[in-house]
Scaffold this active site. Structure first.
Site, short mmCIF file in Angstrom:
data_model
loop_
_atom_site.label_atom_id
_atom_site.label_comp_id
_atom_site.label_asym_id
_atom_site.label_seq_id
_atom_site.Cartn_x
_atom_site.Cartn_y
_atom_site.Cartn_z
N ARG A 166 -9.46 6.69 9.88
CA ARG A 166 -8.24 5.89 10.04
C ARG A 166 -7.65 6.02 11.44
NH1 ARG A 166 -10.84 4.68 6.87
NH2 ARG A 166 -10.58 4.44 4.64
N SER A 250 -1.62 2.43 1.31
CA SER A 250 -1.50 3.89 1.31
C SER A 250 -0.54 4.30 2.42
CB SER A 250 -2.87 4.54 1.53
OG SER A 250 -3.74 4.22 0.46
N GLU A 370 0.56 6.60 7.52
CA GLU A 370 -0.53 5.73 7.97
C GLU A 370 -0.02 4.46 8.64
OE1 GLU A 370 -4.20 3.61 5.70
OE2 GLU A 370 -4.10 5.80 5.57
#
EC number: 1.3.1.98
Length: 378
Positions: A166, A250, A370
């Site tokens: 990520r 998320s 995130e």
């Protein structure tokens, strides 16, 4: 490009928060996008680009600068692919799931497990989007981007983007600036020609997620349908009547911990080994090179643990809300923070801060957000 009356960002982001910015520009073509960015950068004011708005938490005060909306669309087959593969050049503003649907219908494998991920294609390399064993790093060849410091357009190989879990050199992590300040104009993917018939699933993680036996054969369309069903069951496919989907997906990253730290967690906490870096840079003086390369020894012993497990086992259940707050944890997935109707960016941030503090107090792990946070702090 066209300057438009600023639209409240609550109407343009999946979390449905954010006021109208000071200024807004729509860019429908690559040339318009390049021109808009160069114009904005020449003023040396605050700026941000907006694609699908699916990975963004905005504050409640108006953004004091220019928002450039990336509305470029389309993709085309280009040359240079290896035998048995096809290369696609995709405009940054292209809807990601529409692209995935096209590749599946045309028998091209490589991104089918990422069905249902909201947002635009240009965002995929920035955080190395992935799901169920597939990541963009596996199919990305290169990106065309424009550098904020120079205004120059260049083609950058995927290997130069430092794509990791990520992350990339382009990712604006919370509390830091990206290593390279640039905007993606297009990306090139290389996908495998497998056809629309049934075939075995090679990746064990995808087989496990889909409940498929090692010797079972399924089609790309079957994979896509089942991935969409799984994501929908978790509230991760946009559905206007379902408040669980009014989220940024998320909200926290799955922590990657040294094995020694992971051993302090309860035995029932799931953990997955992180693949070691088996391609380090080794410098051998020419005068001592004898034609043999030294054996590569990896010293990494990191593991990934699920943030959702940490959240739930710190006492925060699905559906949790703070008193009088209109933000809440999804009723379907503990990792998604949702707008239950009329929540502010401040309320979402307050909930995120509370969750971070509970996990830190219980396990000594500080979860990292995130999404990109603009005008709001945790």
């Amino acid at each position: 490009m066209s300057e438009i009356a600023p639209i409240p960002l609550s109407q343009l982001t999946t979390l449905r928060v954010g006021a109208a910015p000071e200024r807004m520009i729509d860019a429908h073509t690559r040339d318009e996008l390049v021109a808009a960015l160069r114009d904005v950068w020449s003023d040396d004011g605050e700026w941000m680009v907006l694609g699908g708005g699916s990975n963004l938490l905005m504050g409640d005060e108006p953004f004091p600068g220019t928002v450039v909306r990336i509305l470029t669309r389309g993709f085309e087959v280009v040359g240079g692919a290896r035998e048995g593969r096809v290369r696609l050049r995709v405009e940054a503003g292209q809807n990601w799931d529409e692209l995935v649907a096209w590749t599946v219908a045309n028998g091209l494998a490589g991104i089918e497990a990422m069905s249902g991920i909201p947002g635009t294609s240009g965002a995929a390399p920035i955080q190395n989007v992935g799901a169920y064993g597939q990541e963009i790093v596996q199919t990305l060849v290169e990106v065309d981007l424009i550098d904020a410091s120079t205004g120059e357009v260049s083609t950058v190989p995927a290997a130069d983007l430092a794509l990791g879990p990520r992350t990339s050199v382009l990712k604006r992590h919370y509390g830091s600036v990206p290593e390279r300040e640039a905007v993606i104009l297009s990306l090139t993917l290389e996908l495998e020609q497998v056809g629309t018939g049934e075939r075995p699933i090679r990746d064990a993680r995808l087989r496990s997620a889909l409940g498929v036996a090692e010797d079972a054969a399924v089609s790309l369309a079957w994979i896509r349908d089942h991935v969409l069903a799984i994501r929908a069951s978790k509230g991760m496919v946009l559905d206007d009547p379902d408040a669980d989907t009014h989220s940024a997906g998320s909200f926290f990253q799955n922590p990657i911990l040294p094995e020694s730290v992971a051993r302090t967690l309860p035995d029932e906490c799931p953990r997955w080994p992180v693949e070691p870096d088996l391609d380090p840079v080794v410098v051998i003086p020419l005068e001592s090179y004898d034609g043999a390369l030294p054996r590569v020894v990896s010293t990494r012993a990191d593991v990934k643990v699920p943030a959702a497990w940490l959240i739930e086992h710190s006492g925060i259940e699905k559906g949790f809300r703070l008193p009088r707050s209109r933000a809440g944890v999804s009723t379907k997935h503990a990792l998604a923070l949702t707008n239950r109707g009329g929540a502010t960016g401040g309320e979402v941030a307050e909930l995120a801060r509370f969750i971070r503090s509970r996990v830190a107090a219980e396990f000594g792990i500080v979860l990292q957000p995130e999404p990109v946070l603009v005008g709001v702090e945790l």
